[in-house]
Design an enzyme around this catalytic site. Structure first.
Site, PDB file in Angstrom:
ATOM      1  N   ASN A   1      -9.860   5.718   3.002  1.00  0.00           N
ATOM      2  CA  ASN A   1      -8.755   5.500   2.080  1.00  0.00           C
ATOM      3  C   ASN A   1      -8.524   6.741   1.237  1.00  0.00           C
ATOM      4  O   ASN A   1      -9.273   7.682   1.247  1.00  0.00           O
ATOM      5  CB  ASN A   1      -9.053   4.297   1.168  1.00  0.00           C
TER       6      ASN A   1
ATOM      7  N   GLU B   1       0.845  -1.199   0.000  1.00  0.00           N
ATOM      8  CA  GLU B   1       0.000   0.000   0.000  1.00  0.00           C
ATOM      9  C   GLU B   1       0.876   1.243   0.000  1.00  0.00           C
ATOM     10  O   GLU B   1       2.105   1.163   0.073  1.00  0.00           O
ATOM     11  CB  GLU B   1      -0.902   0.020   1.238  1.00  0.00           C
TER      12      GLU B   1
ATOM     13  N   ASP C   1      -9.805   2.494  -3.420  1.00  0.00           N
ATOM     14  CA  ASP C   1      -8.729   2.351  -2.452  1.00  0.00           C
ATOM     15  C   ASP C   1      -7.783   3.543  -2.617  1.00  0.00           C
ATOM     16  O   ASP C   1      -8.219   4.689  -2.586  1.00  0.00           O
ATOM     17  CB  ASP C   1      -8.031   1.000  -2.643  1.00  0.00           C
TER      18      ASP C   1
END
Length: 290
Positions: free
Chosen positions: A153, A20, A201
């Protein structure tokens, strides 16, 4: 809407459970493996082998460089916000989720053009409305800016720093907020909604104001015009893209992915992918930068 035809290739091999927070910092890719608490870098040296910079004993959601302090980071980690030294020692600024009603951790985060660090939180069990968005000012103070979301997010900013994009992944919604000079929302609207499966996301805004969004669970990246119109879809060879990073020199979109929750052969899940694109974005902003 266009379907992007350039294929996605493996840019850096990896078997990350939950890669991420992809950011371009000082000519290299910086990203995290959240649940492992790892901060990694990939340098353009021909091999592009991920190298661990530090490791925490709590989940590490995202980092940003600290202005004027090479090797130091501000991090969304565990239940709060910390400054990290090169050896990974945390100096906690605040732990706002330490005593939340349900177990909650910090998630994605980024600095805005004014040197403020923004990071979201998420409940482990998906309790609706338990996630929040926090802003850390250059003086180290931490403020809850938005609440009532679930899996927070994004965050991503337009070039002037006065427009904030933030996703509530559980709801499938990307919000756009106008901010005042102190970073307080003065307006909020639904910018886009992911309806064809998957959840928004990690995100980034390019130099023309378009928003690029990794769509978890659907194996694509979406690109939106500033008016919220979906104008391109980039298919990927794995179902769980997590964040996107446009290289400032142009020509490449880098995408972190995850194998978390997948069973059987996971293919390229956990690697960093690259797609050829006609877009650029600034390198990661630093915390405390003037």
């Amino acid at each position: 809407m266009n379907r992007h035809e350039s294929p996605a290739d493996i840019w850096a091999d990896g078997d990350h459970e939950l890669g991420e927070g992809a950011r371009w910092v000082d000519g290299r890719l910086i990203y995290v493996d959240i649940l492992a608490g790892r901060l990694l870098e990939v340098v353009e040296d021909g091999r592009r082998t991920p190298r661990e910079l530090l490791r925490l004993d709590v989940p590490l959601g995202a980092v940003a460089p600290v202005y004027g302090r090479p090797g130091h980071w501000i991090a969304a980690a565990g239940t709060g916000i910390a400054l990290l030294t090169p050896d990974g020692r945390p100096e906690w600024l605040a732990r706002p989720e330490e005593h939340s009603p349900v177990p909650t951790r910090m998630n994605d985060g980024v600095c805005d053009p004014h040197g403020r660090f923004w990071a979201g939180s998420m409940p482990y069990d998906g309790t609706l409305g338990a996630g929040s968005l926090y802003r850390t000012d250059p003086d180290g103070s931490v403020h809850r800016v938005l609440d009532g979301m679930t899996i927070v997010n994004g965050p991503a900013f337009a070039a002037d720093g006065d427009l904030l994009y933030v996703a509530d992944s559980a709801a499938g919604v990307i919000h756009r907020c106008t901010l005042d000079r102190d970073g307080n929302p003065t307006g909020r609207e639904e910018f886009a909604r992911v309806t064809a499966g998957g959840s928004p996301d990690g995100m980034t805004v390019d130099d023309t104001g378009r928003l690029w969004v990794a769509v978890w669970g659907h194996g694509v990246v979406h690109r939106y015009r500033p008016d919220g119109t979906l104008d391109a879809t980039i298919p990927l060879p794995t179902p769980q893209p997590t964040s996107v990073c446009l290289v400032p020199e142009g020509g490449r979109l880098l995408i972190t992915t995850a194998r978390h929750g997948l069973t059987g052969a996971t293919g390229v899940a956990g690697a960093v992918l690259a797609v050829t694109v006609d877009a650029t974005a600034p390198a990661a902003r630093a915390f405390g930068a003037p």
